[in-house]
Write a protein that holds these residues in place. Structure first.
Motif, PDB file in Angstrom:
ATOM      1  N   VAL A   5      38.202  35.985  22.415  1.00  0.00           N
ATOM      2  CA  VAL A   5      39.565  36.507  22.543  1.00  0.00           C
ATOM      3  C   VAL A   5      40.146  36.788  21.166  1.00  0.00           C
ATOM      4  O   VAL A   5      40.739  37.843  20.936  1.00  0.00           O
ATOM      5  CB  VAL A   5      40.458  35.516  23.336  1.00  0.00           C
ATOM      6  N   VAL A 168      31.692  42.207  28.831  1.00  0.00           N
ATOM      7  CA  VAL A 168      32.092  42.495  30.212  1.00  0.00           C
ATOM      8  C   VAL A 168      31.208  43.606  30.787  1.00  0.00           C
ATOM      9  O   VAL A 168      30.729  43.508  31.928  1.00  0.00           O
ATOM     10  CB  VAL A 168      33.590  42.873  30.290  1.00  0.00           C
ATOM     11  N   ASN A 189      37.115  38.829  40.624  1.00  0.00           N
ATOM     12  CA  ASN A 189      38.202  39.303  39.783  1.00  0.00           C
ATOM     13  C   ASN A 189      37.886  38.959  38.329  1.00  0.00           C
ATOM     14  O   ASN A 189      37.866  37.784  37.962  1.00  0.00           O
ATOM     15  CB  ASN A 189      39.514  38.650  40.226  1.00  0.00           C
ATOM     16  N   LEU A 190      37.634  39.973  37.515  1.00  0.00           N
ATOM     17  CA  LEU A 190      37.265  39.743  36.105  1.00  0.00           C
ATOM     18  C   LEU A 190      38.386  39.090  35.312  1.00  0.00           C
ATOM     19  O   LEU A 190      38.120  38.272  34.427  1.00  0.00           O
ATOM     20  CB  LEU A 190      36.875  41.063  35.435  1.00  0.00           C
ATOM     21  N   SER A 191      39.628  39.402  35.637  1.00  0.00           N
ATOM     22  CA  SER A 191      40.738  38.858  34.841  1.00  0.00           C
ATOM     23  C   SER A 191      40.967  37.381  35.108  1.00  0.00           C
ATOM     24  O   SER A 191      41.424  36.656  34.225  1.00  0.00           O
ATOM     25  CB  SER A 191      42.009  39.643  35.064  1.00  0.00           C
ATOM     26  N   THR A 192      40.628  36.903  36.304  1.00  0.00           N
ATOM     27  CA  THR A 192      40.827  35.474  36.613  1.00  0.00           C
ATOM     28  C   THR A 192      39.520  34.701  36.638  1.00  0.00           C
ATOM     29  O   THR A 192      39.524  33.473  36.615  1.00  0.00           O
ATOM     30  CB  THR A 192      41.513  35.299  37.979  1.00  0.00           C
TER      31      THR A 192
END
Length: 200
Positions: A5, A168, A189-192
């Motif tokens: 990140v 990703v 869900n990639l974001s969660t």
């Protein structure tokens, strides 16, 4: 994960987010935050159409960047020509093209083709009917700004692309390959990071 990140925030130039993330996670960036600010000032200058200021800022950071990368320097000069055309400063644009860009076009066929495409903007009174009207789009500024950003990162011995989007893409590719051979929980869900169990 925190380092991925942070890598993304630093590479993309999100200074405030990188500082807050550093405070919250304790993850230190691989580079000094001040260099991010300088890099983003260059990128912002290109995105706002102030190419002369961007060139000056790049030279302040490291004059070798433009000296060793003639393609980048040409693209910045091409963007400067586009900005002159956008502002309706036609005589100045023609003079600039003749003095600064034409000599580079004589040395490199690809540069000459790009120059000819850019000069085509002058032929049409209404830019919306010009076959190369995309040169006047904001996307052209963004493309040039991205190229400058990558060159600055490379000059600072950093990767020019963040690692997270590549990982990703690799994950999605691996899932597709695995779909042909096995049943396993998919990422719903990639974001969660939420998983979905395999079909029964």
């Amino acid at each position: 994960m925190d380092r991925l990140v942070m890598n993304f925030l630093v590479t993309e130039g999100h200074v405030d987010a990188a500082e807050k993330f550093q405070m919250e996670s304790g993850t230190k960036p691989e580079t000094d935050i001040a260099t991010i600010t300088d890099r983003m000032a260059v990128k912002k200058a290109v995105q706002s159409g102030n190419v002369e200021d961007a060139i000056e800022k790049v030279n302040d950071l490291n004059p070798e960047i433009l000296d060793t990368n003639p393609e980048l320097f040409f693209h910045l000069q091409q963007q400067r020509l586009i900005e002159l055309i956008r502002q309706g400063r036609i005589e100045e644009a023609l003079e600039f093209a003749q003095e600064e860009l034409a000599p580079r076009g004589e040395e490199n066929q690809a540069f000459l083709e790009e120059l000819e495409r850019t000069i085509a903007l002058l032929v049409f009174e209404d830019a919306s009917t010009c076959p190369v009207k995309e040169l006047l789009d904001v996307s052209q500024r963004l493309k040039t700004a991205s190229e400058v950003n990558a060159a600055i990162l490379t000059s600072q011995s950093h990767e020019k692309d963040p690692k997270l989007p590549s990982l990703v893409k690799m994950l999605i590719w691996a899932e597709k390959l695995l779909d042909e051979k096995a049943l396993y929980p998919h990422i719903k869900n990639l974001s969660t990071g939420q998983l979905q169990g395999p079909p029964v």
